[in-house]
Scaffold this motif. Structure first.
Motif, PDB file in Angstrom:
ATOM      1  N   UNK A 281       1.068  -0.767   0.288  1.00 45.80           N
ATOM      2  CA  UNK A 281      -0.209  -0.050  -0.399  1.00 45.80           C
ATOM      3  C   UNK A 281       0.890   1.445  -0.368  1.00 45.80           C
ATOM      4  N   UNK A 282       1.932   1.027   0.087  1.00 46.99           N
ATOM      5  CA  UNK A 282       3.113   1.804  -0.755  1.00 46.99           C
ATOM      6  C   UNK A 282       2.605   3.022   1.453  1.00 46.99           C
ATOM      7  N   UNK A 283       3.279   2.754   1.734  1.00 47.86           N
ATOM      8  CA  UNK A 283       2.420   3.190   3.412  1.00 47.86           C
ATOM      9  C   UNK A 283       4.014   3.988   3.859  1.00 47.86           C
ATOM     10  N   UNK A 284       3.806   5.434   4.771  1.00 47.02           N
ATOM     11  CA  UNK A 284       5.240   6.154   4.781  1.00 47.02           C
ATOM     12  C   UNK A 284       5.240   5.386   5.873  1.00 47.02           C
ATOM     13  N   UNK A 285       4.918   4.953   6.410  1.00 42.01           N
ATOM     14  CA  UNK A 285       5.169   4.515   8.216  1.00 42.01           C
ATOM     15  C   UNK A 285       5.916   3.192   8.489  1.00 42.01           C
ATOM     16  N   UNK A 286       6.488   3.273   6.848  1.00 44.22           N
ATOM     17  CA  UNK A 286       7.492   2.193   7.270  1.00 44.22           C
ATOM     18  C   UNK A 286       9.396   2.393   6.512  1.00 44.22           C
ATOM     19  N   UNK A 287       9.402   4.223   7.917  1.00 39.29           N
ATOM     20  CA  UNK A 287      10.507   4.921   7.193  1.00 39.29           C
ATOM     21  C   UNK A 287      11.484   3.701   8.593  1.00 39.29           C
ATOM     22  N   UNK A 288      11.326   3.638   9.056  1.00 42.41           N
ATOM     23  CA  UNK A 288      11.217   2.704  10.452  1.00 42.41           C
ATOM     24  C   UNK A 288      12.015   1.733  10.197  1.00 42.41           C
ATOM     25  N   UNK A 289      10.909   1.039   9.494  1.00 41.70           N
ATOM     26  CA  UNK A 289      11.597  -0.048   9.075  1.00 41.70           C
ATOM     27  C   UNK A 289      12.447  -0.310   7.748  1.00 41.70           C
ATOM     28  N   UNK A 290      13.084   0.437   7.446  1.00 41.97           N
ATOM     29  CA  UNK A 290      13.874   0.377   5.953  1.00 41.97           C
ATOM     30  C   UNK A 290      15.306   0.462   6.385  1.00 41.97           C
ATOM     31  N   UNK A 291      15.311   1.265   7.658  1.00 42.78           N
ATOM     32  CA  UNK A 291      16.660   0.888   8.356  1.00 42.78           C
ATOM     33  C   UNK A 291      17.225  -0.358   8.897  1.00 42.78           C
ATOM     34  N   UNK A 292      15.928  -0.334  10.018  1.00 42.37           N
ATOM     35  CA  UNK A 292      16.144  -1.356  11.094  1.00 42.37           C
ATOM     36  C   UNK A 292      16.510  -3.286   9.283  1.00 42.37           C
ATOM     37  N   UNK A 293      15.996  -2.436   8.107  1.00 37.78           N
ATOM     38  CA  UNK A 293      16.011  -3.933   7.277  1.00 37.78           C
ATOM     39  C   UNK A 293      17.223  -4.061   6.576  1.00 37.78           C
ATOM     40  N   UNK A 294      17.905  -2.734   6.311  1.00 38.23           N
ATOM     41  CA  UNK A 294      19.489  -3.001   6.223  1.00 38.23           C
ATOM     42  C   UNK A 294      20.122  -3.509   7.163  1.00 38.23           C
ATOM     43  N   UNK A 295      20.040  -2.411   8.326  1.00 40.51           N
ATOM     44  CA  UNK A 295      20.784  -3.716   9.291  1.00 40.51           C
ATOM     45  C   UNK A 295      20.840  -5.069   9.637  1.00 40.51           C
ATOM     46  N   UNK A 296      19.731  -5.803   9.420  1.00 38.05           N
ATOM     47  CA  UNK A 296      20.565  -7.215   9.230  1.00 38.05           C
ATOM     48  C   UNK A 296      20.297  -7.525   8.426  1.00 38.05           C
ATOM     49  N   UNK A 297      20.078  -7.342   7.109  1.00 37.24           N
ATOM     50  CA  UNK A 297      20.222  -8.108   5.695  1.00 37.24           C
ATOM     51  C   UNK A 297      21.490  -7.613   5.459  1.00 37.24           C
ATOM     52  N   UNK A 298      22.176  -6.952   5.757  1.00 33.96           N
ATOM     53  CA  UNK A 298      23.787  -6.353   5.547  1.00 33.96           C
ATOM     54  C   UNK A 298      24.494  -6.808   6.515  1.00 33.96           C
ATOM     55  N   UNK A 299      24.070  -6.891   8.117  1.00 33.92           N
ATOM     56  CA  UNK A 299      24.699  -7.874   9.062  1.00 33.92           C
ATOM     57  C   UNK A 299      24.511  -9.577   8.816  1.00 33.92           C
ATOM     58  N   UNK A 300      23.514  -9.851   8.694  1.00 35.20           N
ATOM     59  CA  UNK A 300      23.113 -10.971   8.241  1.00 35.20           C
ATOM     60  C   UNK A 300      23.767 -11.888   6.894  1.00 35.20           C
ATOM     61  N   UNK A 301      23.980 -11.412   5.898  1.00 31.48           N
ATOM     62  CA  UNK A 301      25.306 -11.655   4.889  1.00 31.48           C
ATOM     63  C   UNK A 301      26.069 -11.456   5.399  1.00 31.48           C
ATOM     64  N   UNK A 302      26.855 -10.552   6.150  1.00 32.71           N
ATOM     65  CA  UNK A 302      28.067 -10.208   6.712  1.00 32.71           C
ATOM     66  C   UNK A 302      28.442 -11.588   7.370  1.00 32.71           C
ATOM     67  N   UNK A 303      27.664 -11.724   8.387  1.00 32.04           N
ATOM     68  CA  UNK A 303      28.217 -12.784   8.828  1.00 32.04           C
ATOM     69  C   UNK A 303      28.296 -14.371   9.340  1.00 32.04           C
ATOM     70  N   UNK A 304      27.052 -14.367   8.273  1.00 34.32           N
ATOM     71  CA  UNK A 304      27.128 -15.812   7.445  1.00 34.32           C
ATOM     72  C   UNK A 304      28.083 -15.816   7.080  1.00 34.32           C
TER      73      UNK A 304
END
Length: 521
Positions: A281-304
């Motif tokens: 629905x292209x909600x504007x409330x996802x702004x914090x989730x984008x930050x944490x998605x980057x944090x988790x995804x890049x870190x997960x690839x790094x540690x794995x």
């Protein structure tokens, strides 16, 4: 602060270390304190080698040095003890918790932010390692506050916040190198904010240059002395799963329920699904989730991608999991219901940590050291043979009245171990008579032995047979009570009745951990 203080009431102390790295981190800070007080400007490297010869659990150049530099003045003020080392970790833990609250306030209400901070403090994995003298929480404290500074800058605050962000991230790296992946997260966040304008921002270049210059010494230390860390990335013999296998890439995901508890795991999964629905629905409330998605995804690839797999390595990813869980409750429930639900989640997490995930300990080492300190002749050597050599050596260093005593590790004279036994071990071909004479030649008056330690190796079996000869008299057996299945149940103390000589003029010490051999006067 109160919650962290209550957690630390359960922290093992009095020299009852569990993890082998913990007493080494504690000793490294003591070394920095001693170095600054003695100021051996004519030969600092020789001073370090001599220090290692006396207390062979020193790993000062193997790990980044910031935590040890911070610890040094506390040792000078409060004395050398396990409790002082824990106090330094406690201060970092409090800073980390306050940083989590401040970071969450960019997106959440005060109550939800407090819940996020409390959960980050109380997580089973965080509380287990955070109440030992380990580097994860100190590094996380700097990392969280660097994220706060970045978001301040991104939201329009003066450019000084960007410099502060970089400085705190450098401090985090000088505490634990594995947080380096966050630099890429920050770069992407800045790119999303400024677009191509980022390449025209002169401050970005200045910050980048200053950061690179600041990290040059760390890079040099890693290349010269951290080859074991490099090996853990490129390939280890005892890896739980090959990097080329699916198992390796889902390994850290499988650890999350044990790290945060099932309630938070389920809530984070529901939050992820809810976020996907909002994304359509292209909600504007996802702004914090984008930050944490980057944090988790890049870190997960790094540690794995790192061959060495340990659950504690990925504690930095858990902030994203907890935030999504808290955000989900805050988003889908009315404010009053959300507050009640968050209270229940915090309480259940606290109960799981306190009741099901206590910090492990092994006692008895301080008692052995106290007994040796009362009986050992002046300027003599104590041989230690056992799994927890770091615990024995740190406890020995806490005895300021017996700074004349030195410790010799049995594995240094009987074996050649490649950092840890799982990576390879070679046995030295010494006969029983040669082992006994070697102890005499090295000024060993007392031996502290863990019965059965590595007794599958012939060299260690010969050593135990030497202890059973008339040359060595059993003095005491001291129990080593633990709250987990430990490697040892007791330590046996022997007195050498042979013709013990003075300490040798020279010691040839093999330092596999930094891939070199040294000769120490």
């Amino acid at each position: 602060m109160v919650v962290v203080a209550l957690l630390f009431l359960q922290a093992p102390h009095g020299g009852a270390f569990y993890w082998s790295d913990a007493p080494r981190h504690a000793l490294n800070g003591v070394f920095v304190k001693d170095l600054l007080l003695d100021l051996p400007l004519d030969d600092p490297a020789g001073y370090a080698y001599r220090y290692y010869a006396q207390y062979p659990a020193l790993t000062i150049l193997f790990y980044p040095p910031l935590f040890y530099a911070i610890s040094a003045p506390f040792y000078a003020l409060l004395g050398v003890s396990h409790e002082t080392a824990l106090f330094v970790v406690f201060l970092h833990y409090v800073a980390y918790g306050l940083g989590c609250f401040t970071l969450a306030r960019f997106w959440l209400s005060a109550i939800s932010s407090l819940a996020f901070a409390l959960l980050m403090v109380l997580l089973p994995e965080i509380a287990f390692w955070g109440r030992q003298v380990m580097l994860e929480i100190p590094a996380f404290a700097f990392l969280v506050w660097s994220a706060v500074a970045l978001l301040q800058y991104v939201r329009g605050s003066p450019v000084g916040w960007l410099y502060l962000c970089a400085g705190l991230l450098v401090c985090a790296l000088y505490t634990k190198i594995s947080v380096a992946y966050v630099g890429l997260v920050y770069f992407i966040v800045l790119l999303q904010r400024e677009g191509l304008g980022l390449v025209r921002n002169k401050h970005v270049y200045v910050v980048g240059l200053l950061s690179v210059v600041a990290l040059v010494p760390l890079a040099v230390l890693t290349v010269k002395f951290g080859q074991a860390n490099v090996q853990s990335v490129t390939g280890v013999a005892d890896t739980v799963a090959s990097r080329l296998s699916l198992e390796a890439w889902i390994w850290y995901a499988r650890q999350i329920p044990a790290q945060v508890g099932w309630p938070l795991t389920v809530l984070a999964g529901l939050g992820f699904g809810y976020a996907c629905a909002l994304a359509r629905a292209q909600s504007s409330s996802l702004e914090p989730l984008r930050f944490w998605a980057l944090w988790f995804a890049i870190g997960y690839l790094f540690f794995s991608s790192i061959d060495l797999k340990e659950a504690r390595h990925s504690v930095f990813l858990l902030a994203a999991v907890v935030f999504v869980a808290v955000w989900f409750l805050d988003s889908v429930l009315p404010r009053k219901w959300a507050s009640g639900a968050l209270c229940l989640v915090v309480a259940s997490t606290a109960a799981a940590t306190v009741l099901d995930r206590p910090v492990f300990y092994v006692k008895g080492y301080a008692e052995v050291v106290d007994m040796i300190a009362k009986q050992a002749p002046r300027d003599s050597v104590v041989l230690f043979s056992g799994y927890r050599d770091g615990s024995f050596i740190f406890n020995m260093r806490t005895r300021e009245d017996r700074r004349d005593l030195s410790v010799l590790r049995a594995d240094k004279i009987l074996l050649s171990v490649a950092v840890r036994r799982e990576l390879g071990v070679e046995e030295k071909n010494l006969s029983e008579a040669e082992i006994a004479q070697t102890l005499n030649d090295n000024g060993v008056h007392y031996v502290v032995m863990q019965p059965g330690f590595w007794s599958d190796l012939e060299a260690m079996r010969r050593f135990e047979r030497v202890m059973a000869t008339p040359q060595f008299e059993e003095v005491a057996r001291i129990a080593t009570p633990a709250n987990h299945k430990a490697h040892e149940i007791e330590l046996v103390v022997y007195r050498n009745l042979g013709k013990v000589g003075p300490k040798p003029a020279k010691l040839n010490i093999e330092l596999k951990i930094i891939n070199r051999q040294i000769t120490v006067q």
